[in-house]
Scaffold this motif. Structure first.
Motif, mmCIF file in Angstrom:
data_model
loop_
_atom_site.group_PDB
_atom_site.id
_atom_site.type_symbol
_atom_site.label_atom_id
_atom_site.label_comp_id
_atom_site.label_asym_id
_atom_site.label_seq_id
_atom_site.Cartn_x
_atom_site.Cartn_y
_atom_site.Cartn_z
ATOM 1 N N UNK A 1 0.327 -1.209 0.199
ATOM 2 C CA UNK A 1 -0.175 0.054 -0.155
ATOM 3 C C UNK A 1 0.288 1.582 -0.086
ATOM 4 N N UNK A 2 1.892 1.726 0.936
ATOM 5 C CA UNK A 2 2.615 2.815 1.368
ATOM 6 C C UNK A 2 1.897 3.726 1.784
ATOM 7 N N UNK A 3 2.601 5.130 1.678
ATOM 8 C CA UNK A 3 2.057 6.242 2.102
ATOM 9 C C UNK A 3 2.205 7.396 1.614
ATOM 10 N N UNK A 4 2.094 7.275 -0.076
ATOM 11 C CA UNK A 4 1.986 7.860 -0.705
ATOM 12 C C UNK A 4 1.511 8.027 -1.886
ATOM 13 N N UNK A 5 0.817 8.821 -2.943
ATOM 14 C CA UNK A 5 0.600 8.691 -4.208
ATOM 15 C C UNK A 5 1.590 8.506 -4.948
ATOM 16 N N UNK A 6 1.410 7.515 -6.295
ATOM 17 C CA UNK A 6 2.310 7.051 -7.664
ATOM 18 C C UNK A 6 1.173 8.130 -8.315
ATOM 19 N N UNK A 7 1.803 7.262 -9.894
ATOM 20 C CA UNK A 7 1.356 7.386 -11.167
ATOM 21 C C UNK A 7 2.061 7.210 -11.808
ATOM 22 N N UNK A 8 0.756 6.419 -12.904
ATOM 23 C CA UNK A 8 1.029 5.655 -14.185
ATOM 24 C C UNK A 8 1.365 6.801 -15.456
ATOM 25 N N UNK A 9 2.432 6.781 -16.256
ATOM 26 C CA UNK A 9 2.125 7.786 -17.748
ATOM 27 C C UNK A 9 2.272 7.147 -18.759
ATOM 28 N N UNK A 10 2.003 8.025 -19.826
ATOM 29 C CA UNK A 10 2.012 7.301 -21.344
ATOM 30 C C UNK A 10 3.232 8.460 -21.694
ATOM 31 N N UNK A 11 3.928 7.571 -21.522
ATOM 32 C CA UNK A 11 5.520 8.312 -21.747
ATOM 33 C C UNK A 11 6.648 7.505 -22.308
ATOM 34 N N UNK A 12 6.839 8.138 -22.552
ATOM 35 C CA UNK A 12 8.502 7.419 -23.484
ATOM 36 C C UNK A 12 9.476 6.895 -22.640
ATOM 37 N N UNK A 13 9.947 8.054 -21.484
ATOM 38 C CA UNK A 13 10.986 8.064 -21.047
ATOM 39 C C UNK A 13 10.483 9.120 -19.507
ATOM 40 N N UNK A 14 11.420 8.548 -18.303
ATOM 41 C CA UNK A 14 11.326 8.592 -17.196
ATOM 42 C C UNK A 14 11.124 10.119 -17.113
ATOM 43 N N UNK A 15 11.536 10.677 -17.734
ATOM 44 C CA UNK A 15 12.085 12.508 -18.408
ATOM 45 C C UNK A 15 11.290 13.277 -18.929
ATOM 46 N N UNK A 16 10.079 12.167 -19.863
ATOM 47 C CA UNK A 16 8.909 12.976 -19.923
ATOM 48 C C UNK A 16 8.022 12.839 -19.932
ATOM 49 N N UNK A 17 7.773 12.094 -18.329
ATOM 50 C CA UNK A 17 6.735 11.928 -17.383
ATOM 51 C C UNK A 17 6.567 12.985 -16.776
ATOM 52 N N UNK A 18 5.020 13.344 -16.772
ATOM 53 C CA UNK A 18 4.475 14.617 -16.619
ATOM 54 C C UNK A 18 3.085 14.774 -16.527
ATOM 55 N N UNK A 19 2.369 15.884 -15.696
ATOM 56 C CA UNK A 19 0.957 15.974 -15.247
ATOM 57 C C UNK A 19 0.105 15.213 -16.404
ATOM 58 N N UNK A 20 0.574 15.798 -17.166
ATOM 59 C CA UNK A 20 -0.375 16.186 -18.831
ATOM 60 C C UNK A 20 -0.440 14.627 -19.393
ATOM 61 N N UNK A 21 0.219 14.034 -19.327
ATOM 62 C CA UNK A 21 0.099 12.789 -20.020
ATOM 63 C C UNK A 21 0.669 11.884 -18.381
ATOM 64 N N UNK A 22 -0.773 11.889 -17.510
ATOM 65 C CA UNK A 22 -0.901 10.949 -16.471
ATOM 66 C C UNK A 22 -1.618 9.976 -16.971
ATOM 67 N N UNK A 23 -1.665 8.518 -16.953
ATOM 68 C CA UNK A 23 -3.357 7.644 -17.298
ATOM 69 C C UNK A 23 -3.736 8.091 -15.480
ATOM 70 N N UNK A 24 -2.802 7.046 -14.760
ATOM 71 C CA UNK A 24 -3.728 7.152 -14.123
ATOM 72 C C UNK A 24 -3.484 7.541 -11.954
ATOM 73 N N UNK A 25 -3.863 8.045 -11.747
ATOM 74 C CA UNK A 25 -2.941 8.959 -10.040
ATOM 75 C C UNK A 25 -3.498 6.752 -8.742
ATOM 76 N N UNK A 26 -2.445 6.881 -8.656
ATOM 77 C CA UNK A 26 -2.879 5.638 -7.481
ATOM 78 C C UNK A 26 -2.758 6.506 -5.754
ATOM 79 N N UNK A 27 -3.540 6.332 -5.244
ATOM 80 C CA UNK A 27 -4.090 7.423 -3.976
ATOM 81 C C UNK A 27 -2.772 5.940 -3.243
ATOM 82 N N UNK A 28 -2.067 7.004 -2.149
ATOM 83 C CA UNK A 28 -2.150 6.609 -0.175
ATOM 84 C C UNK A 28 -3.571 5.703 0.026
ATOM 85 N N UNK A 29 -4.543 6.048 -0.403
ATOM 86 C CA UNK A 29 -5.932 5.088 0.919
ATOM 87 C C UNK A 29 -6.421 4.028 -0.052
#
Length: 123
Positions: free
Chosen positions: A61-89
């Motif tokens: 589960x963890x204690x922080x939120x994560x994100x899955x992005x539609x991106x070609x690299x970790x450097x191009x991952x940004x809020x504009x191309x987020x697919x799913x946000x995983x929440x701490x809850x």
């Protein structure tokens, strides 16, 4: 009366149709599940190309939120191309996504989170 060629062609068409159904089912159900991505790993490029994000599994589960992005690299991952946000809850479990991606999948787990991603690439 049907000839032997007609009967064989009909049989072949049936086999092709069943194969197409199986391929579609495999695509929609996910062909690949990633290795576990966790906070210690940090943001990870899972795959490049286009396809379908079928689901994601939260294994810790963890204690922080994560994100899955539609991106070609970790450097191009940004809020504009987020697919799913995983929440701490979100509890440990499998969450259906059913989302198309066009560039690739980058996963950035939240603090203490561990995730597995199930996806299919377009043919």
């Amino acid at each position: 009366m049907a000839t032997l060629d007609d009967i064989i062609t009909t049989q072949k068409n049936g086999v092709v149709a069943i194969n197409n159904l199986n391929q579609t089912n495999a695509y929609l159900g996910g062909r690949v599940t990633s290795a576990t991505i966790d906070a210690a790993t940090g943001a990870s490029l899972i795959v490049t190309g286009s396809g379908r994000l079928v689901n994601y599994s939260i294994t810790v589960k963890g204690t922080g939120a994560g994100t899955i992005y539609n991106a070609i690299s970790t450097t191009t991952a940004a809020a504009a191309n987020a697919l799913v946000a995983t929440t701490a809850t979100q509890e440990v479990g499998v969450y259906s996504a059913g989302l198309h991606f066009s560039s690739g999948l980058v996963v950035s787990p939240g603090t203490g989170q561990s995730l597995n991603i199930t996806y299919s690439l377009d043919p």
